[in-house]
Scaffold this active site. Structure first.
Site: not given
Length: 375
Positions: A19-20, A104, A176
């Site tokens: 998602p961006m 995030c 990540h």
């Protein structure tokens, strides 16, 4: 390599679009899906926005008519709100997959204990995951989560997060290979992904520094991850998903489109944006993509500036005709980072006393609208 299994959900190619914010809307997801199979995730939305029926949030919950698997990433710091939002997504929007964002790195998010800061509070993480899984269970919808290595090198959270995810019934965890302090700078640590694979029994998805299809295969080979999450690498290159599908099917492909083919992709992208948003707004939304599509090509500055101010499809067509259709793809761009990189942070913005204990519930956290780029 076979596809990806997320609970009852089968994904033909083990590739997930990260998602961006402002990027992975319905138009871009369809554009990428036209290139190759995978799981294409909606822009991240807030759980509070869903529950309170915030119009901006609901406007982001738009799906293309050809989108067969609806996938949404949810952000939240309150277990009850996350649970309620998950139920609404499943019951009212036909969502088939919910991903929870705990990665995030944006300061306005971590400052409130959200995103990549939240896994430091292990009890709170577990409560959020359990509420989401319980809410999704009656609809047979898998819940996954995405996280980072930790807040910084001294405050790593990913192994605990993997254990808690597994105990909570989460279908998979994406990692990540950077800390929050790194944001998008430096290189991703794939060895952390390998350690997480060894640590849990649920599927682990690897994320970070996948610029070409060969990178995805190398990540799987080096880490044993069950699939990959691709973010910045596909900016201005939706055909990367074609290469990824071929690579996981056993064919080595590196698509090198000439500028004429890139121009056709730019036109298709804008056309899809216009279909979903209307022509004027669709053209405005497309402007941010121009520099990514033309990265490395010889298109002059004046033409680039004009394309970045386009306001109609007719204007776009006229400008695209000025590009040299036979100009070869700039191979120097292969394997090069795309999108934001930035610099590492000396200090991560956190709530007062956040690091004092790891088992608090984070009481009093507030949830605001947030943006994250993914990848």
């Amino acid at each position: 390599m076979s596809g990806l299994t997320l609970g009852p959900l089968q994904v033909a190619t083990p590739v997930v679009l990260a998602p961006m914010a402002g990027i992975t809307n319905a138009a871009y997801r369809r554009l990428c899906a036209e290139q190759g199979a995978g799981l294409y995730v909606c822009e991240m939305i807030t759980s509070r926005g869903v529950v309170e029926r915030d119009q901006h949030t609901l406007d982001m919950l738009v799906f293309d008519e050809r989108e067969t698997t609806r996938s949404v990433q949810l952000y939240g710091t309150d277990p009850v709100y996350v649970g309620k939002a998950t139920e609404i997504l499943c019951a009212e929007y036909g969502v088939a997959h919910v991903d929870l964002n705990f990665g995030c790195p944006v300061p306005k998010v971590t400052r409130k204990g959200g995103g990549g800061a939240l896994p430091w509070k292990r009890q709170l993480l577990g409560e959020i995951l359990e509420h989401a899984v319980a809410a999704a269970a009656p609809y047979d919808v898998p819940v996954t989560m995405k996280t980072r290595i930790g807040i910084d090198e001294e405050h790593q959270t990913y192994l605990d997060a993997g254990r808690i995810a597994q105990e909570s019934g989460v279908a998979a965890i994406a990692l990540h290979g950077r800390t929050v302090a790194q944001a998008y700078s430096g290189s991703a640590d794939w060895s952390a992904i390998a350690r997480l694979v060894e640590h849990v029994d649920i599927p682990v998805l690897g994320n970070g520094d996948i610029w070409e299809a060969a990178d995805a295969l190398r990540m799987v080979a080096e880490t044993g991850c069950a699939g990959v999450v691709v973010g910045r690498g596909c900016l201005g290159r939706p055909w990367l998903f074609r290469d990824l599908a071929a690579a996981f099917d056993g064919t080595e492909v590196a698509t090198l489109p000439r500028l004429g083919e890139v121009a056709a992709m730019m036109r298709r992208h804008t056309e899809l944006l216009a279909h979903h948003l209307g022509e004027e707004r669709g053209c405005t939304e497309f402007r941010k993509h121009v520099s990514w599509y033309l990265k490395g090509f010889a298109a002059g500055g004046e033409l680039r500036r004009s394309l970045a101010m386009v306001s109609s499809l007719a204007e776009l067509d006229a400008l695209l005709e000025r590009l040299d259709p036979d100009e070869p793809f700039p191979v120097s761009e292969l394997g090069a980072p795309r999108g934001r990189q930035g610099s590492p942070r000396d200090r991560v913005a956190l709530p007062e006393g956040w690091l004092d204990d790891t088992d608090g519930t984070g009481c009093g956290l507030t949830e605001d609208a947030v943006e994250t780029t993914g990848g």
